[in-house]
Design a protein around this motif. Structure first.
Motif, short mmCIF file in Angstrom:
data_model
loop_
_atom_site.label_atom_id
_atom_site.label_comp_id
_atom_site.label_asym_id
_atom_site.label_seq_id
_atom_site.Cartn_x
_atom_site.Cartn_y
_atom_site.Cartn_z
N ARG A 3 0.72 -1.28 0.03
CA ARG A 3 -0.40 0.20 0.11
C ARG A 3 0.81 1.18 -0.05
O ARG A 3 2.13 1.32 0.59
CB ARG A 3 -1.01 -0.35 0.90
CG ARG A 3 -1.72 1.35 1.42
CD ARG A 3 -2.92 0.91 2.30
NE ARG A 3 -3.87 0.02 2.14
CZ ARG A 3 -4.40 -1.35 3.09
NH1 ARG A 3 -3.60 -1.82 3.58
NH2 ARG A 3 -5.51 -2.09 2.62
N TRP A 4 0.57 1.93 -0.52
CA TRP A 4 1.44 3.65 -0.71
C TRP A 4 0.16 4.71 -0.68
O TRP A 4 -0.50 4.68 -1.42
CB TRP A 4 2.00 3.48 -2.54
CG TRP A 4 2.71 1.97 -2.41
CD1 TRP A 4 2.97 1.02 -2.91
CD2 TRP A 4 4.52 2.50 -2.84
NE1 TRP A 4 4.18 -0.11 -2.77
CE2 TRP A 4 5.03 1.31 -2.93
CE3 TRP A 4 5.23 3.92 -1.83
CZ2 TRP A 4 5.89 0.63 -2.60
CZ3 TRP A 4 6.63 2.59 -1.90
CH2 TRP A 4 7.00 2.19 -2.81
N LEU A 5 1.29 5.44 0.05
CA LEU A 5 1.03 6.71 -0.37
C LEU A 5 1.67 8.05 -0.78
O LEU A 5 2.78 7.97 -0.47
CB LEU A 5 0.31 7.36 1.56
CG LEU A 5 0.22 8.56 1.38
CD1 LEU A 5 -1.67 8.43 1.25
CD2 LEU A 5 0.02 9.51 2.79
N VAL A 6 1.38 8.49 -2.08
CA VAL A 6 1.83 9.54 -3.32
C VAL A 6 1.62 10.74 -3.21
O VAL A 6 0.90 11.03 -3.02
CB VAL A 6 1.39 8.84 -4.47
CG1 VAL A 6 3.16 9.16 -5.19
CG2 VAL A 6 2.08 6.85 -4.29
N GLY A 7 2.66 11.54 -2.67
CA GLY A 7 2.83 12.74 -2.33
C GLY A 7 3.20 13.73 -3.68
O GLY A 7 4.52 14.28 -3.95
N THR A 8 2.12 13.33 -4.33
CA THR A 8 2.69 14.11 -6.53
C THR A 8 1.30 14.84 -6.73
O THR A 8 0.34 13.82 -6.35
CB THR A 8 3.82 13.24 -6.94
OG1 THR A 8 4.34 14.17 -8.39
CG2 THR A 8 3.48 12.22 -7.48
N GLU A 9 1.93 14.64 -8.07
CA GLU A 9 0.70 15.20 -9.01
C GLU A 9 -0.48 14.19 -8.60
O GLU A 9 -0.13 12.96 -9.37
CB GLU A 9 0.74 15.61 -10.28
CG GLU A 9 -0.03 16.96 -10.22
CD GLU A 9 -1.12 16.32 -11.86
OE1 GLU A 9 -1.58 17.25 -11.75
OE2 GLU A 9 -0.54 15.26 -11.98
N LEU A 10 -1.35 14.46 -8.89
CA LEU A 10 -2.95 13.30 -9.13
C LEU A 10 -3.02 13.02 -10.42
O LEU A 10 -3.65 11.25 -10.17
CB LEU A 10 -4.60 14.17 -8.82
CG LEU A 10 -5.55 14.05 -8.74
CD1 LEU A 10 -5.42 12.00 -8.23
CD2 LEU A 10 -6.71 14.57 -8.21
N ASN A 11 -2.81 13.63 -11.50
CA ASN A 11 -3.15 12.87 -12.66
C ASN A 11 -2.17 11.62 -13.01
O ASN A 11 -2.12 10.78 -13.24
CB ASN A 11 -2.88 13.15 -14.34
CG ASN A 11 -3.92 14.30 -14.65
OD1 ASN A 11 -4.94 13.93 -15.24
ND2 ASN A 11 -3.81 15.20 -14.22
N LEU A 12 -0.62 11.66 -12.13
CA LEU A 12 0.07 10.13 -12.16
C LEU A 12 0.02 9.64 -11.35
O LEU A 12 0.31 8.28 -11.32
CB LEU A 12 2.02 11.11 -11.66
CG LEU A 12 2.70 10.10 -11.63
CD1 LEU A 12 2.75 9.27 -12.57
CD2 LEU A 12 3.76 10.92 -11.87
N VAL A 13 -0.69 10.06 -10.35
CA VAL A 13 -0.59 9.07 -9.17
C VAL A 13 -2.22 8.24 -9.76
O VAL A 13 -2.11 6.77 -9.51
CB VAL A 13 -1.37 10.20 -7.40
CG1 VAL A 13 -1.66 8.89 -6.14
CG2 VAL A 13 -0.16 10.87 -7.19
N ASN A 14 -2.79 8.90 -9.92
CA ASN A 14 -4.96 7.51 -10.23
C ASN A 14 -3.59 6.95 -11.95
O ASN A 14 -4.49 6.07 -11.57
CB ASN A 14 -5.35 9.08 -10.90
CG ASN A 14 -6.24 9.87 -10.37
OD1 ASN A 14 -6.09 9.30 -9.20
ND2 ASN A 14 -7.08 10.22 -10.87
N ARG A 15 -2.79 7.09 -12.43
CA ARG A 15 -2.46 6.47 -13.29
C ARG A 15 -1.68 4.82 -12.85
O ARG A 15 -2.03 3.92 -13.51
CB ARG A 15 -1.81 7.43 -14.01
CG ARG A 15 -1.49 6.12 -15.73
CD ARG A 15 -0.18 7.23 -16.40
NE ARG A 15 -0.95 8.33 -16.77
CZ ARG A 15 -0.28 9.56 -16.74
NH1 ARG A 15 0.52 9.15 -16.57
NH2 ARG A 15 -0.66 10.42 -17.47
N LEU A 16 -1.33 5.44 -11.81
CA LEU A 16 -0.67 3.66 -11.10
C LEU A 16 -0.96 3.58 -10.33
O LEU A 16 -0.97 2.15 -10.46
CB LEU A 16 0.56 5.09 -10.22
CG LEU A 16 2.20 5.73 -10.46
CD1 LEU A 16 2.49 6.44 -9.60
CD2 LEU A 16 2.56 4.83 -11.14
N HIS A 17 -1.96 3.79 -9.77
CA HIS A 17 -3.26 3.28 -9.55
C HIS A 17 -4.00 2.31 -10.04
O HIS A 17 -3.87 1.33 -9.51
CB HIS A 17 -4.53 4.09 -8.80
CG HIS A 17 -5.31 2.98 -7.70
ND1 HIS A 17 -5.03 2.17 -6.47
CD2 HIS A 17 -6.57 2.66 -8.55
CE1 HIS A 17 -6.36 1.80 -6.27
NE2 HIS A 17 -7.32 1.93 -7.21
#
Ligand code: 13P
Ligand code: SF4
Length: 366
Positions: free
Chosen positions: A283-297
């Motif tokens: 499980r990951w909590l990511v502090g960067t821009e939302l579009n990238l975090v959504n893509r990673l998810h």
């Protein structure tokens, strides 16, 4: 804009699906003449058209190596400037929406940096004692300033190597425009916080005393990214309270407190690699821009990886978001017609020195 170029208004009402088909058709027609570079923060509808994706460092290398006649940069203004500076004289760099800037880059400008240099000169000799380092998120004339003053450019991927090089040249660094990248990197290299002072560009002498300037190893411009500044240590504490085994990963534009509480800190490319290589069912909590975090998810959910965005409020980079399929279709169809719209061109007298600072960076981080 050239006479008879197609107008953006004719594309504004098209839906994304129609644009998608038109972008594909235009790409097909343009063939090898075109390369589309896409930063990781681009929205999905644009990102999937990129021939190459990457962080700022990877994309600047790509721009330097590309032989394409047209380099269409789906990113923000400073990135298209870098593409223009590093590509050949016959290549054309294009930004689909010229209003796609970077609010952090705008926090430093040449007049203010030159004033800082003059004010520093009343205490020390900056040309002897200070290496100016500009984050790539800055206008071309600031890169040119660094080129003229023995300085260098850095990205979030190579900031430590660039600082090491900078200290091998001179005893101090003036780092602009992002205080957080400078502080997080300097601290990671063992520089104590009290030897990194903040230059408040709205105050005479940056709001510093002569003693503070003399003692400083790094003078940090007081700029920041409004997107990454949203992440708070409390967000990490709350997530850890719910999921004690979660891993925290942040971009170095986040604050010192957030980066200190993170297990990993690095550029967008580093974040992508770290999560891709992680064990399944993490499980990951990511502090960067939302579009990238959504893509990673989306990319990693099948492996049981659970990727969360750090802030409870939705925050995207609104300027990255300006590049939409309508603008991309518009500039590509114009290229098919032989018309160049939204060219980004850095005047050669500026580009010449900016190239020196950028090439130093590429050499240092090779
Ligand atoms: P990267 O170099 O990590 O892609 O970061 C660029 C940027 O603008 C982050 O806000
Ligand atoms: Fe600039 Fe921040 Fe957007 Fe990156 S996320 S382009 S630093 S405003």
């Amino acid at each position: 804009m050239s006479a008879n170029a197609l107008a953006i208004n004719d594309f504004a009402a098209l839906d994304d699906e129609a644009c998608d088909a038109r972008i594909r058709a235009a790409k097909e027609k343009l063939g090898k003449d075109l390369v589309i570079l896409g930063h990781h923060y681009q929205r999905e509808e644009v990102f999937h058209h990129a021939d190459f994706s990457g962080d700022s460092l990877k994309l600047s290398r790509q721009a330097a190596e590309s032989g394409a006649k047209y380099i269409v940069f789906c990113g923000v203004h400073f990135m298209a400037e870098v593409a223009d500076i590093l590509s050949g004289p016959d290549q054309v760099a294009i930004l689909p929406d010229l209003a796609a800037g970077c609010s952090m880059a705008d926090m430093a400008n040449l007049a203010k940096v030159e004033r800082a240099w003059r004010e520093l000169a009343t205490v020390i000799d900056p040309d002897e004692a200070v290496t100016p380092v500009t984050y790539i998120n800055s206008a071309a004339d600031l890169k040119s300033f660094c080129g003229r003053h023995g300085g260098i450019v850095c990205t979030s991927s190579n900031a430590q190597r660039v600082l090491e090089w900078s200290f091998s040249q001179r005893e101090k660094v003036l780092f602009f425009p992002d205080q957080h990248l400078g502080r997080n990197t300097g601290y990671g290299m063992g520089i104590p916080l009290d030897e990194m002072v903040e230059w408040d560009f709205d105050q005479p002498m940056g709001g510093l005393t002569e003693e503070q300037i003399r003692r400083a190893r790094i003078i940090l411009w007081k700029g920041f990214c409004s997107v990454h500044q949203m992440f708070r240590p409390e967000h990490i504490d709350a997530f850890k309270a719910r999921y004690p085994d979660a891993k925290i990963i942040s971009h170095p534009e986040a604050s010192f407190e957030v980066c200190q509480k993170s297990d990993y800190v690095g550029s967008t490319e580093y974040i992508i690699k770290t999560i891709a290589e992680a064990e399944p069912n993490t499980r990951w909590l990511v502090g960067t821009e939302l579009n990238l975090v959504n893509r990673l998810h989306e990319q990693h959910k099948a492996e049981g990886k659970d990727v969360h965005f750090m802030s409870p409020t939705v925050c995207m980079c609104s300027t990255m978001f300006r590049i939409d399929p309508q603008h991309l279709a518009w500039i590509l169809e114009n290229l098919v017609e032989g018309k160049v719209v939204n060219r980004v061109q850095v005047p050669e007298d500026e580009a010449e020195h900016a190239r020196v600072a950028l090439n130093r960076m590429l050499e240092v981080s090779a």
